[in-house]
Design a protein around this motif. Structure first.
Motif, PDB file in Angstrom:
ATOM      1  N   UNK A 180      88.298  39.550  11.303  1.00 35.17           N
ATOM      2  CA  UNK A 180      86.860  39.336  11.123  1.00 35.17           C
ATOM      3  C   UNK A 180      86.121  40.525  10.522  1.00 35.17           C
ATOM      4  N   UNK A 181      86.537  41.752  10.840  1.00 33.11           N
ATOM      5  CA  UNK A 181      85.858  42.926  10.291  1.00 33.11           C
ATOM      6  C   UNK A 181      86.179  43.099   8.813  1.00 33.11           C
ATOM      7  N   UNK A 182      87.446  42.875   8.453  1.00 34.34           N
ATOM      8  CA  UNK A 182      87.827  42.945   7.039  1.00 34.34           C
ATOM      9  C   UNK A 182      87.121  41.845   6.255  1.00 34.34           C
ATOM     10  N   UNK A 183      87.046  40.661   6.831  1.00 35.58           N
ATOM     11  CA  UNK A 183      86.368  39.535   6.183  1.00 35.58           C
ATOM     12  C   UNK A 183      84.903  39.854   5.930  1.00 35.58           C
ATOM     13  N   UNK A 184      84.270  40.508   6.890  1.00 34.47           N
ATOM     14  CA  UNK A 184      82.864  40.889   6.745  1.00 34.47           C
ATOM     15  C   UNK A 184      82.669  41.829   5.557  1.00 34.47           C
ATOM     16  N   UNK A 185      83.573  42.801   5.408  1.00 31.20           N
ATOM     17  CA  UNK A 185      83.484  43.751   4.296  1.00 31.20           C
ATOM     18  C   UNK A 185      83.606  43.011   2.958  1.00 31.20           C
ATOM     19  N   UNK A 186      84.557  42.103   2.877  1.00 30.91           N
ATOM     20  CA  UNK A 186      84.779  41.346   1.646  1.00 30.91           C
ATOM     21  C   UNK A 186      83.537  40.543   1.276  1.00 30.91           C
ATOM     22  N   UNK A 187      82.940  39.866   2.236  1.00 26.41           N
ATOM     23  CA  UNK A 187      81.764  39.038   1.963  1.00 26.41           C
ATOM     24  C   UNK A 187      80.558  39.869   1.563  1.00 26.41           C
ATOM     25  N   UNK A 188      80.396  41.031   2.190  1.00 24.40           N
ATOM     26  CA  UNK A 188      79.288  41.926   1.822  1.00 24.40           C
ATOM     27  C   UNK A 188      79.466  42.416   0.386  1.00 24.40           C
ATOM     28  N   UNK A 189      80.713  42.744   0.029  1.00 23.69           N
ATOM     29  CA  UNK A 189      80.994  43.195  -1.340  1.00 23.69           C
ATOM     30  C   UNK A 189      80.750  42.077  -2.349  1.00 23.69           C
ATOM     31  N   UNK A 190      81.145  40.859  -2.013  1.00 23.68           N
ATOM     32  CA  UNK A 190      80.924  39.731  -2.919  1.00 23.68           C
ATOM     33  C   UNK A 190      79.434  39.555  -3.211  1.00 23.68           C
ATOM     34  N   UNK A 191      78.630  39.605  -2.174  1.00 29.49           N
ATOM     35  CA  UNK A 191      77.184  39.447  -2.346  1.00 29.49           C
ATOM     36  C   UNK A 191      76.607  40.577  -3.196  1.00 29.49           C
ATOM     37  N   UNK A 192      77.105  41.800  -2.947  1.00 29.43           N
ATOM     38  CA  UNK A 192      76.574  42.965  -3.661  1.00 29.43           C
ATOM     39  C   UNK A 192      76.937  42.948  -5.146  1.00 29.43           C
ATOM     40  N   UNK A 193      78.034  42.307  -5.490  1.00 29.23           N
ATOM     41  CA  UNK A 193      78.515  42.302  -6.877  1.00 29.23           C
ATOM     42  C   UNK A 193      77.822  41.262  -7.754  1.00 29.23           C
ATOM     43  N   UNK A 194      77.078  40.366  -7.154  1.00 29.78           N
ATOM     44  CA  UNK A 194      76.508  39.240  -7.897  1.00 29.78           C
ATOM     45  C   UNK A 194      75.647  39.687  -9.070  1.00 29.78           C
ATOM     46  N   UNK A 195      74.795  40.700  -8.858  1.00 28.59           N
ATOM     47  CA  UNK A 195      73.887  41.120  -9.932  1.00 28.59           C
ATOM     48  C   UNK A 195      74.497  42.191 -10.838  1.00 28.59           C
ATOM     49  N   UNK A 196      75.772  42.537 -10.590  1.00 29.56           N
ATOM     50  CA  UNK A 196      76.456  43.486 -11.463  1.00 29.56           C
ATOM     51  C   UNK A 196      76.153  44.942 -11.186  1.00 29.56           C
ATOM     52  N   UNK A 197      75.402  45.227 -10.105  1.00 31.17           N
ATOM     53  CA  UNK A 197      75.029  46.608  -9.773  1.00 31.17           C
ATOM     54  C   UNK A 197      75.137  46.801  -8.260  1.00 31.17           C
ATOM     55  N   UNK A 198      75.677  47.942  -7.844  1.00 30.13           N
ATOM     56  CA  UNK A 198      75.677  48.302  -6.419  1.00 30.13           C
ATOM     57  C   UNK A 198      74.567  49.329  -6.207  1.00 30.13           C
ATOM     58  N   UNK A 199      73.470  48.903  -5.575  1.00 29.20           N
ATOM     59  CA  UNK A 199      72.378  49.856  -5.337  1.00 29.20           C
ATOM     60  C   UNK A 199      72.644  50.630  -4.047  1.00 29.20           C
ATOM     61  N   UNK A 200      71.759  51.581  -3.734  1.00 27.18           N
ATOM     62  CA  UNK A 200      71.982  52.453  -2.586  1.00 27.18           C
ATOM     63  C   UNK A 200      72.023  51.667  -1.276  1.00 27.18           C
ATOM     64  N   UNK A 201      71.166  50.676  -1.147  1.00 26.88           N
ATOM     65  CA  UNK A 201      71.146  49.883   0.073  1.00 26.88           C
ATOM     66  C   UNK A 201      72.432  49.106   0.258  1.00 26.88           C
ATOM     67  N   UNK A 202      72.945  48.533  -0.823  1.00 25.82           N
ATOM     68  CA  UNK A 202      74.198  47.783  -0.753  1.00 25.82           C
ATOM     69  C   UNK A 202      75.372  48.714  -0.457  1.00 25.82           C
ATOM     70  N   UNK A 203      75.338  49.903  -1.060  1.00 27.17           N
ATOM     71  CA  UNK A 203      76.382  50.891  -0.786  1.00 27.17           C
ATOM     72  C   UNK A 203      76.395  51.259   0.696  1.00 27.17           C
TER      73      UNK A 203
END
Length: 334
Positions: A180-203
């Motif tokens: 579940x913890x690894x899955x959470x990281x993957x989903x957060x990364x997927x959402x952050x990648x949608x706009x093509x930029x990782x901002x400070x908050x997403x990081x």
């Protein structure tokens, strides 16, 4: 008494004693044609003991090999060696060189000392190590994923290519999503990648999710990520420990207080039931300050994995750190 299938870990297989590395006071007996090994000094197998280390050595070597490979992949993921990654890389290599005798770790430290450490040398090491890993092994996949996460988060900054690597790894190794913890990281990364930029908050969000899986980063502690425990959701023990009467408590991890039986016995004085396995009846899980050497994963074992999964479903068992337990026991005796 150990049957042959259980005794393989002690060097017994094919119903015959092939090799015994461990020095036990016992004897061999044949029962219905099956050769078994009766062990009298079970204290030799106590948590953290040398005998147990011998049993687990091969599995531990494999575990750390996979983790360190992933760590190197995380370091290299941005396409360059970032200034903030050099110190955690060298410290991680020094720890592996000292405890696991990893030749790649030794080579990296030597390259650093003579100012020859380059991104290309890290990539070459990864390519060689990748050939040695069984990609069909779910445990190896998760340990490698944990190493990758620790590598990209060591400077407390996640770049687009690093987050992209998280998602790609999960797509290639879907077994990691069972955690579940690894899955959470993957989903957060997927959402952050949608706009093509990782901002400070997403990081920051990604780093915090990684902390929950592998503990604090080098940027937070100045220490190698190996040997840490995940950031679990800590609860609280009853103010009056007599309330533990009849409750079930499980210990896991490597404790500063040695042997950890001392802490177990002190809780037992309050009529707490000390169990060895996690079940639905478990009320508290006490987590040692460091990862245990023989955990199946670098930062958590089966107990901690199961407890975290149960907690995310039902908010139980309650997690307690070794520090809180010792502080509470000290208060009780004042």
């Amino acid at each position: 008494m150990w049957a042959a299938d259980q005794g393989e870990r002690l060097g017994l297989c094919d119903n015959r004693v092939v090799h015994a590395e461990l020095d036990f006071n016992g004897y061999y007996a044949s029962i219905e044609g099956i050769l078994v090994y009766r062990v009298f000094i079970m204290s030799e197998l106590e948590h953290g003991g040398k005998a147990l280390a011998s049993i687990h050595r091969k599995a531990n070597d494999k575990k750390f090999f996979c983790y360190f490979t992933g760590f190197l992949e995380g370091i290299a993921a941005s396409g360059d060696l970032e200034p903030g990654e050099i110190s955690p890389l060298v410290d991680q290599c020094l720890e592996f060189a000292a405890n696991v005798s990893d030749t790649d770790a030794i080579d990296i430290v030597q390259d650093f000392e003579i100012d020859l450490l380059e991104h290309e040398s890290i990539v070459n090491a990864i390519e060689y190590r990748s050939q040695e890993i069984d990609n069909a092994c779910d445990k190896s996949s998760l340990n490698r994923f944990m190493g990758y996460c620790a590598g990209i988060a060591c400077d407390d900054l996640i770049k687009f290519r690093e987050a992209q690597g998280i998602v790609e790894y999960a797509e290639q190794n879907p077994a990691v999503l069972a955690d579940p913890l690894a899955k959470s990281i993957v989903y957060i990364c997927r959402d952050a990648l949608i706009d093509g930029v990782i901002d400070q908050g997403e990081s920051t969000d990604i780093c915090e999710a990684i902390t929950r899986l592998v503990g604090d980063s080098y940027a937070d502690t100045g220490l190698s990520s190996l040997g840490g425990v995940p950031a679990f959701p800590e609860g609280a023990l009853p103010h009056d420990l007599s309330a533990l009467d009849g409750m079930t408590v499980v210990f896991t991890g490597n404790f500063e207080a040695k042997p950890r039986r001392i802490l177990e016995d002190q809780l037992a004085e309050f009529n707490a039931s000390i169990a060895r396995t996690i079940t639905k009846k478990t009320d508290f899980i006490i987590v040692g300050s460091e990862a245990a050497r023989d955990w199946v994963f670098t930062h958590k074992g089966n107990k901690l994995s199961k407890a975290l999964e149960m907690y995310h479903k039902a908010q139980r068992p309650i997690f307690i750190s070794e520090a809180q337990l010792k502080k509470t026991l000290l208060r009780e005796r004042e």
